[in-house]
Design a protein around this motif. Structure first.
Motif, PDB file in Angstrom:
ATOM      1  N   ARG A 153       0.842  -1.200   0.000  1.00 54.10           N
ATOM      2  CA  ARG A 153       0.000   0.000   0.000  1.00 54.10           C
ATOM      3  C   ARG A 153       0.879   1.251   0.000  1.00 54.10           C
ATOM      4  N   ASP A 154       0.392   2.263  -0.652  1.00 57.69           N
ATOM      5  CA  ASP A 154       1.038   3.585  -0.629  1.00 57.69           C
ATOM      6  C   ASP A 154       2.504   3.515  -1.063  1.00 57.69           C
ATOM      7  N   LEU A 155       2.767   2.799  -2.148  1.00 53.09           N
ATOM      8  CA  LEU A 155       4.134   2.719  -2.673  1.00 53.09           C
ATOM      9  C   LEU A 155       4.535   4.059  -3.275  1.00 53.09           C
ATOM     10  N   ARG A 156       5.646   4.579  -2.843  1.00 51.02           N
ATOM     11  CA  ARG A 156       6.162   5.857  -3.342  1.00 51.02           C
ATOM     12  C   ARG A 156       7.611   5.665  -3.749  1.00 51.02           C
ATOM     13  N   ILE A 157       7.946   6.073  -4.967  1.00 53.61           N
ATOM     14  CA  ILE A 157       9.292   5.906  -5.495  1.00 53.61           C
ATOM     15  C   ILE A 157       9.839   7.268  -5.902  1.00 53.61           C
ATOM     16  N   LYS A 158      11.051   7.543  -5.517  1.00 49.46           N
ATOM     17  CA  LYS A 158      11.737   8.790  -5.873  1.00 49.46           C
ATOM     18  C   LYS A 158      12.948   8.438  -6.725  1.00 49.46           C
ATOM     19  N   LEU A 159      13.005   8.943  -7.924  1.00 40.18           N
ATOM     20  CA  LEU A 159      14.095   8.674  -8.847  1.00 40.18           C
ATOM     21  C   LEU A 159      15.089   9.825  -8.812  1.00 40.18           C
ATOM     22  N   SER A 160      16.376   9.502  -8.725  1.00 38.60           N
ATOM     23  CA  SER A 160      17.400  10.552  -8.693  1.00 38.60           C
ATOM     24  C   SER A 160      17.496  11.252 -10.045  1.00 38.60           C
ATOM     25  N   ARG A 161      18.049  12.451 -10.044  1.00 41.02           N
ATOM     26  CA  ARG A 161      18.213  13.195 -11.295  1.00 41.02           C
ATOM     27  C   ARG A 161      19.142  12.477 -12.261  1.00 41.02           C
ATOM     28  N   SER A 162      20.105  11.725 -11.699  1.00 37.12           N
ATOM     29  CA  SER A 162      21.025  10.989 -12.565  1.00 37.12           C
ATOM     30  C   SER A 162      20.354   9.781 -13.208  1.00 37.12           C
ATOM     31  N   GLY A 163      19.237   9.340 -12.606  1.00 37.98           N
ATOM     32  CA  GLY A 163      18.484   8.239 -13.170  1.00 37.98           C
ATOM     33  C   GLY A 163      18.999   6.861 -12.823  1.00 37.98           C
ATOM     34  N   ASP A 164      20.008   6.754 -11.952  1.00 30.72           N
ATOM     35  CA  ASP A 164      20.556   5.436 -11.622  1.00 30.72           C
ATOM     36  C   ASP A 164      20.437   5.088 -10.137  1.00 30.72           C
ATOM     37  N   VAL A 165      19.726   5.897  -9.350  1.00 26.94           N
ATOM     38  CA  VAL A 165      19.471   5.624  -7.936  1.00 26.94           C
ATOM     39  C   VAL A 165      17.998   5.927  -7.668  1.00 26.94           C
ATOM     40  N   ALA A 166      17.359   5.088  -6.842  1.00 28.85           N
ATOM     41  CA  ALA A 166      15.955   5.304  -6.492  1.00 28.85           C
ATOM     42  C   ALA A 166      15.735   4.971  -5.030  1.00 28.85           C
ATOM     43  N   TRP A 167      14.782   5.676  -4.430  1.00 27.34           N
ATOM     44  CA  TRP A 167      14.386   5.435  -3.051  1.00 27.34           C
ATOM     45  C   TRP A 167      12.901   5.078  -3.047  1.00 27.34           C
ATOM     46  N   PHE A 168      12.484   4.222  -2.125  1.00 25.36           N
ATOM     47  CA  PHE A 168      11.060   3.889  -2.079  1.00 25.36           C
ATOM     48  C   PHE A 168      10.577   3.728  -0.647  1.00 25.36           C
ATOM     49  N   PHE A 169       9.277   3.862  -0.488  1.00 27.25           N
ATOM     50  CA  PHE A 169       8.577   3.612   0.771  1.00 27.25           C
ATOM     51  C   PHE A 169       7.256   2.927   0.453  1.00 27.25           C
TER      52      PHE A 169
END
Length: 448
Positions: free
Chosen positions: A106-122
């Motif tokens: 539930r409530d999956l949130r993904i943040k993609l870095s500006r470089s496009g090769d690192v991501a964070w999620f919750f």
């Protein structure tokens, strides 16, 4: 049995919110690329869970960073460091006793870095599973992580699982390692396991005999215990689910206090000759037993140091119980405590730098005892529990951050956990019968 989020089934959850930042004026083509990348990241996150439905280890390992820098933090503070340590739980993951039922994100949130090769999620995760036909769930679990794009695929390099605060979940802030103990509940003594996130322990031996004193192997795949099921109190071993029971000793004497050596290849134990007890060592299969101590006193509770260079034990050879060390072959027996009280049940810390033990004495007509910690040479001794109760049999968590012990502080013996500095005491069992002789099952199976 409580297992980690990687044991989840492969059912898809409800609608997902994908969140990412795009610089002002970004072209629609760039936006489309980012959305496609977010979709691939979501697939990697789901694959790291969904593999369990068909027990597809290849799929799991395709989503995890295969290097020593991989890091995983469990809800109770336990940490898995490196891909090789992560893989140690394969035996439990692939056990026929484990069944992934379903999962929900539930409530999956993904943040993609500006470089496009690192991501964070919750996300918030429900993990619904079975172990030996019984529920083994994580529910309402907070799951955060970091992924990197390597060789064209997304892999998890760090992840952190946590529970919402729940006053009814006693292990919510402790290490993510199962606790073994034995109990007199059900009018019989059996070995039990209490896994993080579970409120009720499970009976592993479930035998009409008396089954006592569990001790986990270093790899977390076997459990030693004592049993009189063969007519005498002997040493047995079993798998962590209670199966594959093997008798290791068969002597006319009573065996006591078995512990694996740090390499898991041998077992040190006590043999009781009624008026005296001696410390012995044998191979892990029960062969080639030989005696290490030989006197008219009671030498008990042996515990080998993590580097294998010393064996701790307690003995009353000098009038009352004190703590001693000796070489692995039985030589250089040295006393390291000298008090009028009893020093009993010593245990090395995982780094071999400290010793936890219980100091026991009689006051006001009743026995009392406290858990204490000292340096390996006997210096720096200090109490970490109060003096006006009876706390015994301290055992360290594999990461060295916590100590589990038995205490009568609430009326009868129960199993408790405390921080290695004496903070955050938590009662882990709650039953009118005797619960005690607790120890942790190492990280090889802590995900279950």
């Amino acid at each position: 049995m409580r297992k980690r989020a990687f044991f989840l089934a492969a059912l898809f959850g409800p609608a997902i919110a994908l969140v990412f930042s795009i610089g002002a004026g970004a072209a629609s083509e760039s936006t489309a690329r980012d959305e496609a990348e977010l979709g691939r990241i979501e697939q990697a996150i789901r694959a790291s869970i969904g593999w369990a439905k068909n027990k597809d280890l290849e799929l799991l390992y395709h989503t995890i960073a295969n290097d020593p820098d991989f890091l995983e933090v469990h809800p109770d503070g336990g940490v898995v460091k490196g891909f090789e340590e992560f893989k140690k739980a394969e035996g439990i993951w692939m056990s026929p006793n484990f069944k992934a039922v379903r999962y929900e994100i539930r409530d999956l949130r993904i943040k993609l870095s500006r470089s496009g090769d690192v991501a964070w999620f919750f996300c918030v995760l429900d993990d619904i599973n079975e172990w030996k036909g019984q529920p083994a769930n994580w529910e309402n679990t907070r799951w955060t992580g970091v992924l990197e794009k390597r060789d064209g695929r997304w892999v998890t390099v760090q992840q952190h699982f946590s529970f919402a605060e729940d006053g009814d979940a006693p292990q919510a802030e402790g290490p993510a390692y199962p606790v073994l103990f034995y109990s007199g509940r059900n009018d019989n003594k059996d070995v039990y396991i209490l896994r993080p996130g579970e409120r009720e322990p499970r009976n592993l031996t479930n035998h009409p005999a008396q089954d006592l004193c569990p001790a986990a192997s270093p790899g977390g795949d076997r459990i030693l215990f004592l049993s009189d099921r063969g007519g005498n109190m002997d040493i047995y071993s079993m798998a962590v689910d209670g199966s594959d029971v093997r008798r290791l000793t068969a002597t006319p004497e009573i065996e006591e206090h078995p512990e694996y050596t740090p390499d898991g290849k041998r077992i040190i134990f006590v043999r009781d000759f009624e008026k005296r007890t001696e410390i012995w060592i044998m191979n892990a299969d029960g062969s080639e037993a030989r005696r290490l101590t030989n006197n008219e006193a009671r030498d008990e509770r042996p515990f080998m140091s993590p580097d294998g260079s010393k064996i701790l034990f307690m003995s009353n050879r000098d009038g009352n119980y004190e703590i001693y060390t000796m070489d692995p072959g039985g030589g250089d027996q040295t006393r390291i405590t000298r008090t009028p009280e009893w020093e009993i049940f010593p245990a090395w810390s995982p780094d071999g730098k400290q010793i936890a033990y219980s100091r026991k004495f009689r006051e006001d007509g009743r026995m009392k005892g406290m858990i204490r910690v000292m340096n390996a040479d006997g210096t720096g001794d200090r109490a970490i529990t109060e003096i006006d109760t009876r706390d015994e049999n301290a055992m360290w968590s594999p990461d060295g951050r916590f100590i589990v012990f038995q205490s009568v502080r609430d009326g009868n013996f129960e199993v408790y956990r405390i921080g290695a500095d004496g903070s955050r005491p938590v009662r882990l069992t709650d039953h009118p019968a005797w619960d005690g002789w607790g120890c942790y099952l190492p990280s090889g199976n802590s995900r279950n």
